[in-house]
Design a protein around this motif. Sequence first.
Motif, PDB file in Angstrom:
ATOM      1  N   ARG A  49       0.835  -1.207   0.000  1.00 48.25           N
ATOM      2  CA  ARG A  49       0.000   0.000   0.000  1.00 48.25           C
ATOM      3  C   ARG A  49       0.869   1.256   0.000  1.00 48.25           C
ATOM      4  NH1 ARG A  49      -5.310   1.091   3.743  1.00 48.25           N
ATOM      5  NH2 ARG A  49      -5.591   3.286   3.252  1.00 48.25           N
ATOM      6  N   LEU A  65      -9.527   2.258  -2.898  1.00 45.94           N
ATOM      7  CA  LEU A  65      -9.474   1.236  -3.933  1.00 45.94           C
ATOM      8  C   LEU A  65      -8.373   0.209  -3.655  1.00 45.94           C
ATOM      9  CD1 LEU A  65     -10.009   3.504  -7.065  1.00 45.94           C
ATOM     10  CD2 LEU A  65     -11.620   1.830  -6.120  1.00 45.94           C
ATOM     11  N   ILE A  66      -7.253   0.656  -3.099  1.00 44.26           N
ATOM     12  CA  ILE A  66      -6.185  -0.284  -2.749  1.00 44.26           C
ATOM     13  C   ILE A  66      -6.661  -1.249  -1.665  1.00 44.26           C
ATOM     14  CG2 ILE A  66      -3.930  -0.464  -1.628  1.00 44.26           C
ATOM     15  CD1 ILE A  66      -3.117   2.071  -3.108  1.00 44.26           C
ATOM     16  N   ALA A  69      -8.947  -3.729  -3.190  1.00 46.16           N
ATOM     17  CA  ALA A  69      -8.207  -4.717  -3.984  1.00 46.16           C
ATOM     18  C   ALA A  69      -7.545  -5.756  -3.086  1.00 46.16           C
ATOM     19  CB  ALA A  69      -7.159  -4.012  -4.842  1.00 46.16           C
ATOM     20  N   GLY A  73      -8.621  -9.631  -3.387  1.00 45.15           N
ATOM     21  CA  GLY A  73      -7.639 -10.661  -3.696  1.00 45.15           C
ATOM     22  C   GLY A  73      -7.603 -11.755  -2.644  1.00 45.15           C
ATOM     23  N   SER A 130      -5.964   2.709 -10.840  1.00 39.62           N
ATOM     24  CA  SER A 130      -6.624   1.807  -9.896  1.00 39.62           C
ATOM     25  C   SER A 130      -6.609   0.376 -10.410  1.00 39.62           C
ATOM     26  CB  SER A 130      -8.069   2.256  -9.653  1.00 39.62           C
ATOM     27  OG  SER A 130      -8.097   3.566  -9.126  1.00 39.62           O
ATOM     28  N   ALA A 134      -4.779  -2.689  -8.597  1.00 34.61           N
ATOM     29  CA  ALA A 134      -5.534  -3.896  -8.252  1.00 34.61           C
ATOM     30  C   ALA A 134      -4.873  -5.132  -8.843  1.00 34.61           C
ATOM     31  CB  ALA A 134      -6.971  -3.767  -8.740  1.00 34.61           C
ATOM     32  N   ALA A 138      -3.758  -8.129  -6.527  1.00 35.66           N
ATOM     33  CA  ALA A 138      -4.667  -9.278  -6.540  1.00 35.66           C
ATOM     34  C   ALA A 138      -3.916 -10.602  -6.597  1.00 35.66           C
ATOM     35  CB  ALA A 138      -5.634  -9.169  -7.720  1.00 35.66           C
TER      36      ALA A 138
END
Length: 227
Positions: A49, A65-66, A69, A73, A130, A134, A138
């Motif tokens: 991150r 969004l991180i 994700a 995942g 993004s 991701a 993921a």
Amino acid sequence: ALFVAAQLWVLRRAVPRRTPTDADRPRGAALGLLGVTGAATMLFAITWRRLLERQFGASADLSTLITAALLAGLALGLLVGARMVRWWPARLARVFVVLQVAAALWGAASIAIISMVGAAVGGAALATTSAAAAGVLAVPMMLMGAAHMALVAALPRPPGRDRTVGAWWGAALLGAAVAGVLAVDVLFAFTGIRGTLLGAAALCLASALGAAILLARRVPAGATEAA
């Protein structure tokens, strides 16, 4: 604190003692092993991150969004791991070792991977960055989620003690919580991002080795399928 300790001592004395069985012996080692895997997962998540926010810029939208994700995942990895339990019920130990080694390799190379992805999509729209973030997150989170599921399913579970599974998942989450505190207060300050990543990769390799030793001594066949 003394009152709580006294109450716990009284309760411990009141609970009837049960004779340990063969399935109970590796329980402590299994809890420690899951704690290590949970710690590695948290260290990777926190470090990735920070790397992504450095690469693409820190913002509330990207941070959200991180996080999404990372969770997606991990969830997909758990679902894939549940399928692996059905596909290869007798090879879960090998599956866990392979997945942990793959996660360690990805973690060790993640600084270079994130740098290359950042250079490729630098200055693009939020949707593009993004999607790139991701994609970077993921794959390794899926590996670790599937590894967790494979390990939990492979460990022998005493008959009639469903709380054992809860204890295993609790150990993984506790390990993740401890790693989160250490990452902020100790690891980042003394080892930096690269050192933290290498430490997480080392934890993955250590858990793979420990699982290979522990699961090689398990009671096979019935215990694995019952789990």
